[in-house]
Design a protein around this motif. Structure first.
Motif, PDB file in Angstrom:
ATOM      1  N   ARG A 136      36.120  41.156  40.171  1.00 22.40           N
ATOM      2  CA  ARG A 136      35.481  42.169  39.331  1.00 22.40           C
ATOM      3  C   ARG A 136      35.226  43.398  40.170  1.00 22.40           C
ATOM      4  O   ARG A 136      34.835  43.298  41.326  1.00 22.40           O
ATOM      5  CB  ARG A 136      34.154  41.635  38.795  1.00 22.40           C
ATOM      6  CG  ARG A 136      34.333  40.438  37.897  1.00 22.40           C
ATOM      7  CD  ARG A 136      32.988  39.861  37.617  1.00 22.40           C
ATOM      8  NE  ARG A 136      32.472  39.312  38.868  1.00 22.40           N
ATOM      9  CZ  ARG A 136      31.833  38.179  38.969  1.00 22.40           C
ATOM     10  NH1 ARG A 136      31.597  37.457  37.936  1.00 22.40           N
ATOM     11  NH2 ARG A 136      31.395  37.752  40.139  1.00 22.40           N
ATOM     12  N   ARG A 137      35.407  44.552  39.577  1.00 22.12           N
ATOM     13  CA  ARG A 137      35.119  45.811  40.271  1.00 22.12           C
ATOM     14  C   ARG A 137      33.790  46.343  39.782  1.00 22.12           C
ATOM     15  O   ARG A 137      33.539  46.409  38.604  1.00 22.12           O
ATOM     16  CB  ARG A 137      36.200  46.858  39.985  1.00 22.12           C
ATOM     17  CG  ARG A 137      37.507  46.528  40.623  1.00 22.12           C
ATOM     18  CD  ARG A 137      38.463  47.700  40.466  1.00 22.12           C
ATOM     19  NE  ARG A 137      39.718  47.390  41.058  1.00 22.12           N
ATOM     20  CZ  ARG A 137      40.004  47.551  42.337  1.00 22.12           C
ATOM     21  NH1 ARG A 137      39.120  48.031  43.138  1.00 22.12           N
ATOM     22  NH2 ARG A 137      41.183  47.231  42.803  1.00 22.12           N
ATOM     23  N   ARG A 138      32.954  46.731  40.721  1.00 17.43           N
ATOM     24  CA  ARG A 138      31.659  47.295  40.377  1.00 17.43           C
ATOM     25  C   ARG A 138      31.319  48.358  41.386  1.00 17.43           C
ATOM     26  O   ARG A 138      31.769  48.314  42.532  1.00 17.43           O
ATOM     27  CB  ARG A 138      30.580  46.220  40.415  1.00 17.43           C
ATOM     28  CG  ARG A 138      30.819  45.147  39.398  1.00 17.43           C
ATOM     29  CD  ARG A 138      29.559  44.380  39.172  1.00 17.43           C
ATOM     30  NE  ARG A 138      29.733  43.554  37.997  1.00 17.43           N
ATOM     31  CZ  ARG A 138      29.344  42.317  37.916  1.00 17.43           C
ATOM     32  NH1 ARG A 138      28.747  41.755  38.918  1.00 17.43           N
ATOM     33  NH2 ARG A 138      29.522  41.630  36.806  1.00 17.43           N
ATOM     34  N   SER A 139      30.492  49.275  40.991  1.00 16.78           N
ATOM     35  CA  SER A 139      30.016  50.261  41.958  1.00 16.78           C
ATOM     36  C   SER A 139      28.942  49.600  42.812  1.00 16.78           C
ATOM     37  O   SER A 139      28.319  48.620  42.407  1.00 16.78           O
ATOM     38  CB  SER A 139      29.445  51.487  41.246  1.00 16.78           C
ATOM     39  OG  SER A 139      28.258  51.142  40.573  1.00 16.78           O
ATOM     40  N   ASP A 162      23.800  33.279  46.566  1.00 20.20           N
ATOM     41  CA  ASP A 162      24.697  33.192  45.416  1.00 20.20           C
ATOM     42  C   ASP A 162      26.079  32.769  45.886  1.00 20.20           C
ATOM     43  O   ASP A 162      26.299  32.497  47.051  1.00 20.20           O
ATOM     44  CB  ASP A 162      24.744  34.497  44.617  1.00 20.20           C
ATOM     45  CG  ASP A 162      25.282  35.671  45.426  1.00 20.20           C
ATOM     46  OD1 ASP A 162      25.975  35.462  46.434  1.00 20.20           O
ATOM     47  OD2 ASP A 162      25.019  36.823  45.039  1.00 20.20           O
ATOM     48  N   ASP A 163      27.007  32.742  44.988  1.00 21.73           N
ATOM     49  CA  ASP A 163      28.351  32.260  45.283  1.00 21.73           C
ATOM     50  C   ASP A 163      29.347  33.408  45.332  1.00 21.73           C
ATOM     51  O   ASP A 163      30.501  33.240  45.019  1.00 21.73           O
ATOM     52  CB  ASP A 163      28.759  31.242  44.195  1.00 21.73           C
ATOM     53  CG  ASP A 163      30.060  30.545  44.500  1.00 21.73           C
ATOM     54  OD1 ASP A 163      30.289  30.209  45.681  1.00 21.73           O
ATOM     55  OD2 ASP A 163      30.855  30.348  43.567  1.00 21.73           O
ATOM     56  N   LEU A 164      28.885  34.600  45.713  1.00 18.25           N
ATOM     57  CA  LEU A 164      29.739  35.774  45.609  1.00 18.25           C
ATOM     58  C   LEU A 164      30.166  36.328  46.966  1.00 18.25           C
ATOM     59  O   LEU A 164      29.433  36.241  47.950  1.00 18.25           O
ATOM     60  CB  LEU A 164      29.026  36.867  44.816  1.00 18.25           C
ATOM     61  CG  LEU A 164      28.663  36.495  43.381  1.00 18.25           C
ATOM     62  CD1 LEU A 164      27.914  37.640  42.715  1.00 18.25           C
ATOM     63  CD2 LEU A 164      29.901  36.120  42.589  1.00 18.25           C
ATOM     64  N   VAL A 165      31.360  36.897  46.970  1.00 17.60           N
ATOM     65  CA  VAL A 165      31.916  37.600  48.125  1.00 17.60           C
ATOM     66  C   VAL A 165      32.240  39.006  47.647  1.00 17.60           C
ATOM     67  O   VAL A 165      32.829  39.191  46.583  1.00 17.60           O
ATOM     68  CB  VAL A 165      33.194  36.905  48.642  1.00 17.60           C
ATOM     69  CG1 VAL A 165      33.798  37.681  49.788  1.00 17.60           C
ATOM     70  CG2 VAL A 165      32.891  35.478  49.062  1.00 17.60           C
ATOM     71  N   VAL A 167      34.714  45.234  45.103  1.00 10.63           N
ATOM     72  CA  VAL A 167      35.368  44.147  44.378  1.00 10.63           C
ATOM     73  C   VAL A 167      34.587  42.872  44.695  1.00 10.63           C
ATOM     74  O   VAL A 167      34.319  42.575  45.858  1.00 10.63           O
ATOM     75  CB  VAL A 167      36.845  43.995  44.806  1.00 10.63           C
ATOM     76  CG1 VAL A 167      37.476  42.793  44.129  1.00 10.63           C
ATOM     77  CG2 VAL A 167      37.616  45.268  44.495  1.00 10.63           C
ATOM     78  N   THR A 168      34.215  42.130  43.665  1.00  6.45           N
ATOM     79  CA  THR A 168      33.422  40.913  43.825  1.00  6.45           C
ATOM     80  C   THR A 168      34.216  39.721  43.315  1.00  6.45           C
ATOM     81  O   THR A 168      34.830  39.790  42.260  1.00  6.45           O
ATOM     82  CB  THR A 168      32.097  41.034  43.050  1.00  6.45           C
ATOM     83  OG1 THR A 168      31.401  42.196  43.513  1.00  6.45           O
ATOM     84  CG2 THR A 168      31.222  39.818  43.260  1.00  6.45           C
ATOM     85  N   THR A 169      34.193  38.645  44.088  1.00  4.00           N
ATOM     86  CA  THR A 169      34.854  37.408  43.690  1.00  4.00           C
ATOM     87  C   THR A 169      33.967  36.242  44.109  1.00  4.00           C
ATOM     88  O   THR A 169      32.895  36.445  44.682  1.00  4.00           O
ATOM     89  CB  THR A 169      36.269  37.321  44.309  1.00  4.00           C
ATOM     90  OG1 THR A 169      36.983  36.251  43.702  1.00  4.00           O
ATOM     91  CG2 THR A 169      36.239  37.150  45.807  1.00  4.00           C
ATOM     92  N   THR A 170      34.392  35.029  43.839  1.00  2.14           N
ATOM     93  CA  THR A 170      33.596  33.862  44.231  1.00  2.14           C
ATOM     94  C   THR A 170      34.000  33.391  45.626  1.00  2.14           C
ATOM     95  O   THR A 170      35.089  33.675  46.104  1.00  2.14           O
ATOM     96  CB  THR A 170      33.792  32.703  43.236  1.00  2.14           C
ATOM     97  OG1 THR A 170      35.149  32.250  43.323  1.00  2.14           O
ATOM     98  CG2 THR A 170      33.455  33.112  41.817  1.00  2.14           C
TER      99      THR A 170
END
Length: 84
Positions: A7-10, A44-47, A59-62
């Motif tokens: 996912r793309r986020r600012s 959390d489970d995010l990178v 960019v965020t992924t698991t």
């Protein structure tokens, strides 16, 4: 709608300013880059990944997807796309 993949986020929308970013750059490289930076979310489970040329674009992924990608790179699964 279900979304698959990164996912793309600012940076401000996920609170990624509080993350500890690690720059993927050669140790002997004095310049500013551009480089890729990675941060692992705490609790959390995010990178999170970003480029130094546009740090607001994150960019965020698991972690599971990141580990699968990193293991594939270590195993040479992407070597066919490298020239030279």
């Amino acid at each position: 709608m279900t979304r698959y993949g990164p996912r793309r986020r600012s940076a401000s929308s996920r609170g990624t300013c509080a993350l500890t970013w690690t720059r993927a750059a050669p140790e002997d490289e004095p310049g500013p880059g551009p480089w890729t930076e990675i941060a692992f979310g705490e609790g959390d489970d995010l990178v999170h990944l970003r480029g130094t040329s546009d740090p607001a674009n994150v960019v965020t992924t698991t972690r599971a997807k990141w580990e699968a990608f990193a293991n594939g790179v270590r195993a040479g699964e992407s070597d066919h796309s490298v020239t030279g």
